[in-house]
Design a protein around this motif. Sequence first.
Motif, PDB file in Angstrom:
ATOM      1  N   GLY A  81      47.311  34.687  35.279  1.00 21.70           N
ATOM      2  CA  GLY A  81      46.394  33.555  35.140  1.00 21.70           C
ATOM      3  C   GLY A  81      46.492  32.591  36.305  1.00 21.70           C
ATOM      4  O   GLY A  81      45.473  32.102  36.810  1.00 21.70           O
ATOM      5  N   VAL A  82      47.724  32.311  36.740  1.00 21.51           N
ATOM      6  CA  VAL A  82      47.922  31.416  37.889  1.00 21.51           C
ATOM      7  C   VAL A  82      47.346  32.045  39.153  1.00 21.51           C
ATOM      8  O   VAL A  82      46.672  31.378  39.953  1.00 21.51           O
ATOM      9  CB  VAL A  82      49.421  31.105  38.076  1.00 21.51           C
ATOM     10  N   THR A 110      38.722  34.530  53.083  1.00 23.69           N
ATOM     11  CA  THR A 110      39.129  34.112  51.743  1.00 23.69           C
ATOM     12  C   THR A 110      38.286  34.768  50.663  1.00 23.69           C
ATOM     13  O   THR A 110      38.747  34.961  49.532  1.00 23.69           O
ATOM     14  CB  THR A 110      39.046  32.578  51.582  1.00 23.69           C
ATOM     15  N   HIS A 111      37.050  35.152  50.994  1.00 23.71           N
ATOM     16  CA  HIS A 111      36.213  35.822  50.003  1.00 23.71           C
ATOM     17  C   HIS A 111      36.735  37.214  49.655  1.00 23.71           C
ATOM     18  O   HIS A 111      36.364  37.760  48.608  1.00 23.71           O
ATOM     19  CB  HIS A 111      34.759  35.897  50.488  1.00 23.71           C
ATOM     20  N   HIS A 112      37.578  37.772  50.500  1.00 23.75           N
ATOM     21  CA  HIS A 112      38.167  39.070  50.170  1.00 23.75           C
ATOM     22  C   HIS A 112      39.272  38.935  49.118  1.00 23.75           C
ATOM     23  O   HIS A 112      39.812  39.947  48.654  1.00 23.75           O
ATOM     24  CB  HIS A 112      38.713  39.736  51.431  1.00 23.75           C
ATOM     25  N   LEU A 113      39.571  37.690  48.723  1.00 23.42           N
ATOM     26  CA  LEU A 113      40.501  37.480  47.607  1.00 23.42           C
ATOM     27  C   LEU A 113      39.893  37.906  46.278  1.00 23.42           C
ATOM     28  O   LEU A 113      40.575  37.884  45.250  1.00 23.42           O
ATOM     29  CB  LEU A 113      40.914  36.003  47.538  1.00 23.42           C
ATOM     30  N   PHE A 114      38.608  38.264  46.300  1.00 28.91           N
ATOM     31  CA  PHE A 114      37.989  38.742  45.068  1.00 28.91           C
ATOM     32  C   PHE A 114      38.706  40.001  44.562  1.00 28.91           C
ATOM     33  O   PHE A 114      38.711  40.277  43.350  1.00 28.91           O
ATOM     34  CB  PHE A 114      36.504  39.039  45.285  1.00 28.91           C
ATOM     35  N   VAL A 115      39.333  40.764  45.465  1.00 27.91           N
ATOM     36  CA  VAL A 115      40.109  41.936  45.056  1.00 27.91           C
ATOM     37  C   VAL A 115      41.295  41.485  44.207  1.00 27.91           C
ATOM     38  O   VAL A 115      41.586  42.060  43.142  1.00 27.91           O
ATOM     39  CB  VAL A 115      40.594  42.725  46.286  1.00 27.91           C
ATOM     40  N   VAL A 116      41.979  40.429  44.655  1.00 24.41           N
ATOM     41  CA  VAL A 116      43.099  39.855  43.893  1.00 24.41           C
ATOM     42  C   VAL A 116      42.596  39.300  42.565  1.00 24.41           C
ATOM     43  O   VAL A 116      43.229  39.479  41.518  1.00 24.41           O
ATOM     44  CB  VAL A 116      43.783  38.744  44.719  1.00 24.41           C
ATOM     45  N   PHE A 117      41.428  38.631  42.611  1.00 24.61           N
ATOM     46  CA  PHE A 117      40.873  38.008  41.411  1.00 24.61           C
ATOM     47  C   PHE A 117      40.575  39.055  40.336  1.00 24.61           C
ATOM     48  O   PHE A 117      40.996  38.915  39.179  1.00 24.61           O
ATOM     49  CB  PHE A 117      39.601  37.235  41.771  1.00 24.61           C
ATOM     50  N   PHE A 118      39.867  40.103  40.695  1.00 24.25           N
ATOM     51  CA  PHE A 118      39.485  41.102  39.703  1.00 24.25           C
ATOM     52  C   PHE A 118      40.682  41.927  39.241  1.00 24.25           C
ATOM     53  O   PHE A 118      40.752  42.332  38.073  1.00 24.25           O
ATOM     54  CB  PHE A 118      38.389  42.008  40.253  1.00 24.25           C
ATOM     55  N   THR A 119      41.638  42.189  40.134  1.00 26.01           N
ATOM     56  CA  THR A 119      42.854  42.898  39.733  1.00 26.01           C
ATOM     57  C   THR A 119      43.638  42.073  38.721  1.00 26.01           C
ATOM     58  O   THR A 119      44.094  42.588  37.691  1.00 26.01           O
ATOM     59  CB  THR A 119      43.731  43.209  40.955  1.00 26.01           C
ATOM     60  N   GLY A 120      43.784  40.776  39.020  1.00 22.43           N
ATOM     61  CA  GLY A 120      44.468  39.879  38.091  1.00 22.43           C
ATOM     62  C   GLY A 120      43.740  39.750  36.776  1.00 22.43           C
ATOM     63  O   GLY A 120      44.359  39.617  35.711  1.00 22.43           O
ATOM     64  N   LEU A 121      42.404  39.796  36.830  1.00 17.85           N
ATOM     65  CA  LEU A 121      41.596  39.691  35.615  1.00 17.85           C
ATOM     66  C   LEU A 121      41.840  40.880  34.693  1.00 17.85           C
ATOM     67  O   LEU A 121      41.888  40.733  33.463  1.00 17.85           O
ATOM     68  CB  LEU A 121      40.114  39.615  35.991  1.00 17.85           C
ATOM     69  N   HIS A 124      45.417  40.466  33.267  1.00 14.73           N
ATOM     70  CA  HIS A 124      45.595  39.254  32.467  1.00 14.73           C
ATOM     71  C   HIS A 124      45.692  39.554  30.972  1.00 14.73           C
ATOM     72  O   HIS A 124      46.530  38.991  30.263  1.00 14.73           O
ATOM     73  CB  HIS A 124      44.438  38.293  32.746  1.00 14.73           C
ATOM     74  N   GLY A 125      44.826  40.423  30.476  1.00 13.59           N
ATOM     75  CA  GLY A 125      44.823  40.715  29.042  1.00 13.59           C
ATOM     76  C   GLY A 125      45.908  41.649  28.584  1.00 13.59           C
ATOM     77  O   GLY A 125      46.141  41.796  27.369  1.00 13.59           O
ATOM     78  N   MET A 126      46.610  42.287  29.536  1.00 15.10           N
ATOM     79  CA  MET A 126      47.659  43.238  29.159  1.00 15.10           C
ATOM     80  C   MET A 126      48.875  42.552  28.545  1.00 15.10           C
ATOM     81  O   MET A 126      49.669  43.195  27.857  1.00 15.10           O
ATOM     82  CB  MET A 126      48.094  44.049  30.392  1.00 15.10           C
TER      83      MET A 126
END
Length: 423
Positions: A81-82, A110-121, A124-126
């Motif tokens: 989440g963080v 910085t827009h390539h951080l979307f890979v980190v965002f979706f991976t974390g997403l 997150h629910g796991m």
Amino acid sequence: MQNSQFMPELFKIVHSVPIHIVAHSINIERYHSSQSKEAGELRNKLSGLGKSPNESYLNPIRTYETNTTGQVLTTIAGISGVVITVALILIMTSSTELIRRSCYEIFWYTHHLFVVFFTGLIIHGMGQLVRGQTPKSLLLHNVTYCKDHYWEWENATQCPLPQFSGNKPVAWKWVLSPMVLYLCERIVRFWRFRQEVTITKVVTHSSGVLELHMKKHGFKMGAGQYVFLQCPSVSQLEWHPFTLTSAPEEDYFSVHIRVVGDWTAALFKAFGAEEKAFKELWMLPRLAVDGPYGSATTDIFHYRVSVCIAAGIGVTPFASILKSIWYKCCNPNTVLALQKATHIALHCDDKMDVITGLRQKTCYGRPNWDNEFKQLAENHPSNSIGVFFCGPKALSRILQKTCNSYSSVDPRGVQFHYNKESF
């Protein structure tokens, strides 16, 4: 060019993030307070479950003395989440117009951080921080009776010990399809990147404008379209959009690049535009071309009457369109739906017309829009008129309001259809 349709969706996500964080914070605080004696016997009973091997827990905060912040931040849900929150903040802050205009590289990387965002997403629910009673337990457990007779749990037949589990992660279902499409797009772009682009001509214009003529096998374009360019010697990752200034009828395609940032300045220098000596074509750096892609101006030939309005560098899409109209008019075998095209270019500071190169320019100063649209409405009382604009947003808002005000309420009357591009 900006994708104005994408930004509202992004802001919806950003607005939901604080709500999500606040909801988690309130939930964790409720978990914590359920371990206190003041919470009541039922909540204490539920919070105490999970200490024996045959029990499953409901409350992730196991004791009242637990540091809730530290406990949450050590879980999968807390850490992920963080990470996704920080990634989203960086993406959003770098999306502001100030950053995009002055430090495009920061915006791009910085827009390539979307890979980190979706991976974390997905991760997150796991952690399954939010838990509930299992469907099987609900069938065996008489909730209405047992919630008031919790002391009979495990002893009464209708009140077996409740079993709990976390909700299975489902974010991957929503992320998978877009990511597959993105990977396919990256594969296509890489394939296009490997295709050879031949530079046939380089022209340096005044005011820091570089004109490039290119050829590429199988390249087919339409008037008003744009391409993405990459120069590996300048940057291995950056792709920048440029409107095509050549006509589809020509045996090459061209772009006009004005120096407005670090990347364009480096490209200008790489092609020897600052040098007085002539540079052989084989000595020029390699270019990769992705496209072409469509834009609003490609619909200009769908109207019987079209109005093209350009301001500043926004004149480039109409260079291709006007050339294409000229070629079509010269070809007796071409049937044009477009019967009339009006071109208005605002470039009063230039010594020559930016389209024709003649000293007699298309227009001096800003036209009286009310007079122009009133005249168009009177001359074409029952037509659908396409209005195509490329330039600053302030002028775009004025033109859109003018189109709406002069469009007839009667659907059989004149209708102005507004199309815009912003740079």
